[in-house]
Write a protein that holds these residues in place. Structure first.
Motif: not given
Length: 320
Positions: A64, A66, A139, A141, A161
């Protein structure tokens, strides 16, 4: 399917090319690749457009980026842009004028940036997926359960996530605990390879690297986990770490054109495999000592295991 080394190669490439840049535009070519983003395409576009990438993180095979809202008062990401590669997903850095890939699904236009020598960086991040098993989604966090960083990245923020929170840490994660793994491994009371493939116990290990690590550690895949002593656990963890590190140095394992890094280059660790895919060929370790043992391929969990029957003898109390 890409395993941990392949995903880590992609993470490192993205970290180099994408971190610190702002997503200026989002083009969704195929909505099917956003099916995991249940709020829909417009919500996806709204969350990503204008956000700045603060880090690229991996836990196991989960990857992922951020994202920070540009209007946020603090330098803390608010959501994660997750990329699930599936069987054939690719994240490619391209020049905007480069020809579009046949299986392009999502295209992100990034802000202008230059490398260390002042040369402009490519401005397109493209998600390409031939079989459409992968996808992208945004998604939320949440804090990590152990207070350590969410995964392998360049920052130490203890955030992860929600969709990846159930995944265990992997051996290349600085916060991985051998002692905790050994305790949980013995409690599992199953076969060793089955345990290595359990992403809730230890993440990132797939069929290829499980076979390679077991060969390196001289352990049979059906060894009962409750019979493992600490030295045994340490040996398998060291073997997994060594095999994956070697694979990383080689750019991962590519058997076809579906796995490539962000520049489109294939990995070449397949040349160095000792067990996986070598059924019927001599075990190199045995051959070095004058023995003529052949690698054997056995059925295992609707797939297979490759091993040397001499180096990895089947235990009497086998538990596959």
């Amino acid at each position: 399917m890409p395993e941990l080394p392949e995903v880590e190669v992609v993470r490192r490439g993205l970290a180099r090319w994408v971190t610190g840049r702002t997503v200026e535009a989002v083009e969704v070519v195929d909505r099917r690749s956003l099916r995991r983003h249940v709020a829909g395409v417009e919500d996806f576009r709204g969350n990503v457009t204008g956000a700045r990438v603060t880090d690229v993180v991996r836990r196991g095979k989960f990857l992922w980026m951020t994202l920070q809202d540009p209007d946020a008062p603090r330098d803390v990401p608010h959501v994660a842009l997750m990329a699930h590669l599936g069987m054939s997903g690719q994240l490619l850095i391209e020049e905007p004028e480069a020809p579009l890939e046949k299986h392009l699904k999502v295209r992100l236009r990034l802000s202008t940036a230059v490398d260390d020598e002042g040369a402009p960086l490519p401005a397109d991040l493209r998600f390409v997926d031939q079989r459409i098993f992968g996808g992208m989604f945004v998604a939320d966090l949440e804090p990590t359960a152990d207070g350590a960083p969410g995964g392998r990245g360049d920052t130490d923020l203890p955030l992860i996530p929600h969709q990846a929170a159930h995944i265990a840490r992997d051996p290349l994660d600085p916060s991985f605990s051998v002692e905790s793994f050994h305790r949980r491994l013995r409690e599992r009371r199953t076969g060793l390879k089955r345990a290595l493939l359990d992403q809730g116990l230890i993440s990132g290990i797939g069929n290829i690297y499980a076979d390679e690590a077991l060969w390196a550690a001289r352990l049979h895949y059906a060894r009962p986990t409750d019979t493992l002593r600490r030295p045994d656990t340490l040996r398998i963890v060291e073997a997994v770490t060594t095999v994956m590190t070697r694979a990383l140095d080689a750019g991962g394992t590519s058997f076809d054109a579906l796995y490539v890094n962000v520049n489109g280059a294939s990995g070449y660790f397949a040349r160095d495999l000792e067990a996986y895919g070598r059924a019927g060929q001599p075990c190199r370790r045995c051959a070095a000592k004058g023995r003529s043992t052949l690698i054997r391929r056995e059925a295992f969990m609707n797939r297979s295991s490759s091993l040397c029957p001499y180096c990895q003898p089947r235990p009497r109390n086998a538990r596959a």
